[in-house]
Design a protein around this motif. Structure first.
Motif, PDB file in Angstrom:
ATOM      1  N   LYS A   7      -0.412   2.337   1.470  1.00  0.00           N
ATOM      2  CA  LYS A   7       0.982   3.035   2.610  1.00  0.00           C
ATOM      3  C   LYS A   7       2.176   2.396   2.153  1.00  0.00           C
ATOM      4  O   LYS A   7       3.139   2.923   1.937  1.00  0.00           O
ATOM      5  N   LEU A   8       1.960   0.964   2.138  1.00  0.00           N
ATOM      6  CA  LEU A   8       3.217   0.045   2.070  1.00  0.00           C
ATOM      7  C   LEU A   8       3.632   0.489   0.470  1.00  0.00           C
ATOM      8  O   LEU A   8       4.886   0.492   0.185  1.00  0.00           O
ATOM      9  N   GLN A   9       2.818   0.326  -0.523  1.00  0.00           N
ATOM     10  CA  GLN A   9       3.304   0.620  -1.926  1.00  0.00           C
ATOM     11  C   GLN A   9       4.080   2.131  -2.172  1.00  0.00           C
ATOM     12  O   GLN A   9       4.866   2.125  -2.762  1.00  0.00           O
ATOM     13  N   LYS A  10       3.153   3.046  -1.315  1.00  0.00           N
ATOM     14  CA  LYS A  10       4.065   4.609  -1.397  1.00  0.00           C
ATOM     15  C   LYS A  10       5.483   4.235  -0.735  1.00  0.00           C
ATOM     16  O   LYS A  10       6.468   5.014  -1.402  1.00  0.00           O
ATOM     17  N   LEU A  11       5.644   3.618   0.338  1.00  0.00           N
ATOM     18  CA  LEU A  11       6.829   3.384   1.018  1.00  0.00           C
ATOM     19  C   LEU A  11       7.707   2.842   0.163  1.00  0.00           C
ATOM     20  O   LEU A  11       8.717   3.098  -0.042  1.00  0.00           O
ATOM     21  N   GLU A  12       7.517   1.743  -0.476  1.00  0.00           N
ATOM     22  CA  GLU A  12       8.316   0.984  -1.538  1.00  0.00           C
ATOM     23  C   GLU A  12       8.800   1.816  -2.516  1.00  0.00           C
ATOM     24  O   GLU A  12      10.025   1.775  -3.084  1.00  0.00           O
ATOM     25  N   GLN A  13       7.794   2.634  -2.983  1.00  0.00           N
ATOM     26  CA  GLN A  13       8.114   3.441  -4.126  1.00  0.00           C
ATOM     27  C   GLN A  13       9.190   4.476  -3.671  1.00  0.00           C
ATOM     28  O   GLN A  13      10.156   4.981  -4.394  1.00  0.00           O
ATOM     29  N   LYS A  14       9.097   5.115  -2.487  1.00  0.00           N
ATOM     30  CA  LYS A  14       9.773   6.109  -2.029  1.00  0.00           C
ATOM     31  C   LYS A  14      11.331   5.481  -1.626  1.00  0.00           C
ATOM     32  O   LYS A  14      12.400   6.043  -2.042  1.00  0.00           O
ATOM     33  N   ARG A  15      11.393   4.005  -1.346  1.00  0.00           N
ATOM     34  CA  ARG A  15      12.529   3.240  -1.111  1.00  0.00           C
ATOM     35  C   ARG A  15      13.191   3.141  -2.430  1.00  0.00           C
ATOM     36  O   ARG A  15      14.585   3.740  -2.425  1.00  0.00           O
TER      37      ARG A  15
END
Length: 88
Positions: A7-15
Motif C-alpha cells: 500500500k505504501l509503495q502504491k501511494l508513493e508511486q501515485k505521489r
C-alpha cells in the motif's frame, strides 16, 4: 512484501505521478505566460513603429530613438537596430 508495504509503495508511486503532473502543468503555465509576454511586446512594438512611420506626432523619431537607446542594452540587439554602442 506485506500488504502495508505494498500500500505504501502504491501511494508513493501515485505521489510521484502527481508530482510529475504538477511539474508539467507548471511548465505549461510558464510557457503560456512567456508566449503572452512576447506577443504583448511584439504588438506594442508594432504599434509604436506604425505610429512613428505614419508620422504620428505622439511618437516622433527623437522620442523613439531615446526610448530605444535607454532600454535596448544587449550589444547584439543594439547592432541589429543600428544603435551605437553605449559608452561605459
Amino acid at each position: 512484501m506485506t500488504k502495508a508495504e505494498e500500500k505504501l509503495q502504491k501511494l508513493e508511486q501515485k505521489r510521484r505521478e502527481l508530482e510529475a503532473r504538477i511539474q508539467r502543468e507548471k511548465a505549461r503555465l510558464s510557457s503560456a505566460a512567456r508566449k503572452a509576454d512576447t506577443r504583448r511586446k511584439v504588438l506594442v512594438g508594432a504599434a509604436l513603429i506604425t505610429a512613428n512611420t505614419a508620422g504620428d506626432p505622439r511618437v516622433p523619431d527623437d522620442l523613439l530613438a531615446q526610448i530605444l537607446d535607454a532600454y535596448i542594452t544587449d550589444p547584439k540587439a543594439r547592432a541589429f537596430l543600428g544603435l551605437p554602442t553605449p559608452q561605459q
